[in-house]
Write a protein that holds these residues in place. Sequence first.
Motif, PDB file in Angstrom:
ATOM      1  N   LEU A  58       0.825  -1.212   0.000  1.00  0.00           N
ATOM      2  CA  LEU A  58       0.000   0.000   0.000  1.00  0.00           C
ATOM      3  C   LEU A  58       0.857   1.260   0.000  1.00  0.00           C
ATOM      4  CD1 LEU A  58      -2.836  -1.014   2.478  1.00  0.00           C
ATOM      5  CD2 LEU A  58      -3.022  -0.664   0.011  1.00  0.00           C
ATOM      6  N   ALA A  59       1.986   1.221   0.703  1.00  0.00           N
ATOM      7  CA  ALA A  59       2.874   2.378   0.728  1.00  0.00           C
ATOM      8  C   ALA A  59       3.390   2.723  -0.659  1.00  0.00           C
ATOM      9  CB  ALA A  59       4.042   2.118   1.680  1.00  0.00           C
ATOM     10  N   ALA A  60       3.509   1.708  -1.506  1.00  0.00           N
ATOM     11  CA  ALA A  60       4.026   1.926  -2.862  1.00  0.00           C
ATOM     12  C   ALA A  60       2.949   2.356  -3.844  1.00  0.00           C
ATOM     13  CB  ALA A  60       4.698   0.652  -3.362  1.00  0.00           C
ATOM     14  N   THR A  61       1.662   2.173  -3.489  1.00  0.00           N
ATOM     15  CA  THR A  61       0.596   2.436  -4.468  1.00  0.00           C
ATOM     16  C   THR A  61      -0.412   3.497  -4.032  1.00  0.00           C
ATOM     17  OG1 THR A  61      -0.674   0.588  -3.523  1.00  0.00           O
ATOM     18  CG2 THR A  61       0.700   0.131  -5.463  1.00  0.00           C
ATOM     19  N   THR A  62      -0.436   3.883  -2.757  1.00  0.00           N
ATOM     20  CA  THR A  62      -1.433   4.845  -2.287  1.00  0.00           C
ATOM     21  C   THR A  62      -0.774   5.950  -1.490  1.00  0.00           C
ATOM     22  OG1 THR A  62      -1.849   3.685  -0.190  1.00  0.00           O
ATOM     23  CG2 THR A  62      -3.148   3.000  -2.092  1.00  0.00           C
ATOM     24  N   SER A  63      -1.517   7.049  -1.325  1.00  0.00           N
ATOM     25  CA  SER A  63      -1.058   8.190  -0.526  1.00  0.00           C
ATOM     26  C   SER A  63      -1.856   8.237   0.770  1.00  0.00           C
ATOM     27  CB  SER A  63      -1.238   9.498  -1.298  1.00  0.00           C
ATOM     28  OG  SER A  63      -0.981  10.609  -0.453  1.00  0.00           O
ATOM     29  N   TYR A  64      -1.156   8.513   1.855  1.00  0.00           N
ATOM     30  CA  TYR A  64      -1.792   8.598   3.170  1.00  0.00           C
ATOM     31  C   TYR A  64      -1.956  10.048   3.622  1.00  0.00           C
ATOM     32  CZ  TYR A  64      -3.012   6.398   7.645  1.00  0.00           C
ATOM     33  OH  TYR A  64      -3.670   5.942   8.751  1.00  0.00           O
ATOM     34  N   ASP A  65      -1.684  10.979   2.716  1.00  0.00           N
ATOM     35  CA  ASP A  65      -1.762  12.396   3.057  1.00  0.00           C
ATOM     36  C   ASP A  65      -3.164  12.758   3.545  1.00  0.00           C
ATOM     37  OD1 ASP A  65       0.819  12.667   2.273  1.00  0.00           O
ATOM     38  OD2 ASP A  65       0.386  13.591   0.331  1.00  0.00           O
ATOM     39  N   GLY A  66      -3.219  13.508   4.630  1.00  0.00           N
ATOM     40  CA  GLY A  66      -4.496  13.941   5.176  1.00  0.00           C
ATOM     41  C   GLY A  66      -5.166  12.920   6.058  1.00  0.00           C
ATOM     42  N   MET A  67      -4.563  11.736   6.211  1.00  0.00           N
ATOM     43  CA  MET A  67      -5.141  10.694   7.073  1.00  0.00           C
ATOM     44  C   MET A  67      -4.165  10.274   8.161  1.00  0.00           C
ATOM     45  SD  MET A  67      -7.345   8.269   4.460  1.00  0.00           S
ATOM     46  CE  MET A  67      -5.938   7.738   3.468  1.00  0.00           C
ATOM     47  N   GLU A  68      -3.205  11.146   8.462  1.00  0.00           N
ATOM     48  CA  GLU A  68      -2.184  10.805   9.447  1.00  0.00           C
ATOM     49  C   GLU A  68      -2.759  10.612  10.847  1.00  0.00           C
ATOM     50  OE1 GLU A  68      -2.117  13.358   7.386  1.00  0.00           O
ATOM     51  OE2 GLU A  68      -0.309  13.218   6.145  1.00  0.00           O
ATOM     52  N   HIS A  69      -3.966  11.146  11.077  1.00  0.00           N
ATOM     53  CA  HIS A  69      -4.585  10.996  12.396  1.00  0.00           C
ATOM     54  C   HIS A  69      -5.203   9.611  12.582  1.00  0.00           C
ATOM     55  CE1 HIS A  69      -7.720  12.246   9.606  1.00  0.00           C
ATOM     56  NE2 HIS A  69      -8.629  11.768  10.433  1.00  0.00           N
ATOM     57  N   LEU A  70      -5.252   8.804  11.522  1.00  0.00           N
ATOM     58  CA  LEU A  70      -5.847   7.473  11.588  1.00  0.00           C
ATOM     59  C   LEU A  70      -4.759   6.404  11.602  1.00  0.00           C
ATOM     60  CD1 LEU A  70      -8.538   8.031   8.822  1.00  0.00           C
ATOM     61  CD2 LEU A  70      -8.952   8.038  11.301  1.00  0.00           C
TER      62      LEU A  70
END
Length: 300
Positions: A58-70
Amino acid sequence: MNAMVPENEHDEESLAVQADLTVIRNPKLMNGPREAPLMGVMVSKIAPRHGQAVMAALAATTSYDGMEHLKRIRKSGPHLEVLITRSSDWPHQSAAIEKSLVAYDIDVTRQEVPAIAPETKAEMREWRKVWPMNYKRARRPPPTLTPGELRRMAGHARRVRDFAESVAAVLVDPRTDAVLAVGHDTSRRAELPSAAGGRPGRIAHAVMECISQFARPHQRKAQQEGNASEQYLCTGLDMYTTREPCEMCAMALVHARIRRLIYLQGTSTKTAGITVSGVHQEARLNHRYHAYRLARTPRG
């Protein structure tokens, strides 16, 4: 927290900015945790032995920006449940994600989770019942006021003081320093009509009158054009008042989406909207504003 006063008190340029502004901030969120605003995400149950590999894919295919609180993963019975991406991003990311996770037998479903980070431990305890969360104690110092802002504040404070026979409010556009509306407290002057309703009454406070004075031409224009009036007319504007607003007026400023409140005199009454009730920083409301008390207004 007091605004910084220039060290050289005899500097002619500095004298204009020696306004002692006190930020009135309520450090306690008085009425409990807010209800969490929610957003949609895509999740899938996976076998615990696949957790590390799935996270790497998932780290290679998606962005976690804006969801760091989860938190990215949680326990779900004998399985793990992994947060994959926002539901709004799934349509154009699904092919790449499913391809990267084809070996892990994923079954993607939609889940609603808190859309923002909690600001208190009480909110964290409530919101993590929906999805596990990361919590960092919020540290939001008051905005630093520049010498230019202090000068302008002092000038408008003199204006509201000069306007006032008793209690007055002035609405200012900080981008242009234009005065947009002036309101006076007519609550005790039964011979004068209320700007809000055309009738005298105890609710004709200066803040309410000022907002009504500003809103009236916008409402007339909207009626003439057959359009609904704009909901938040005071977004980005500043309100100057001679006295600290009551709870009702402080709430009216929330609804109007005011940017800043600057007042000259505090009040010792139990209905004080800033220093007692803390309405301007109420945790459960969807708008907050900064409040300043201007302890003195330099002349000249």
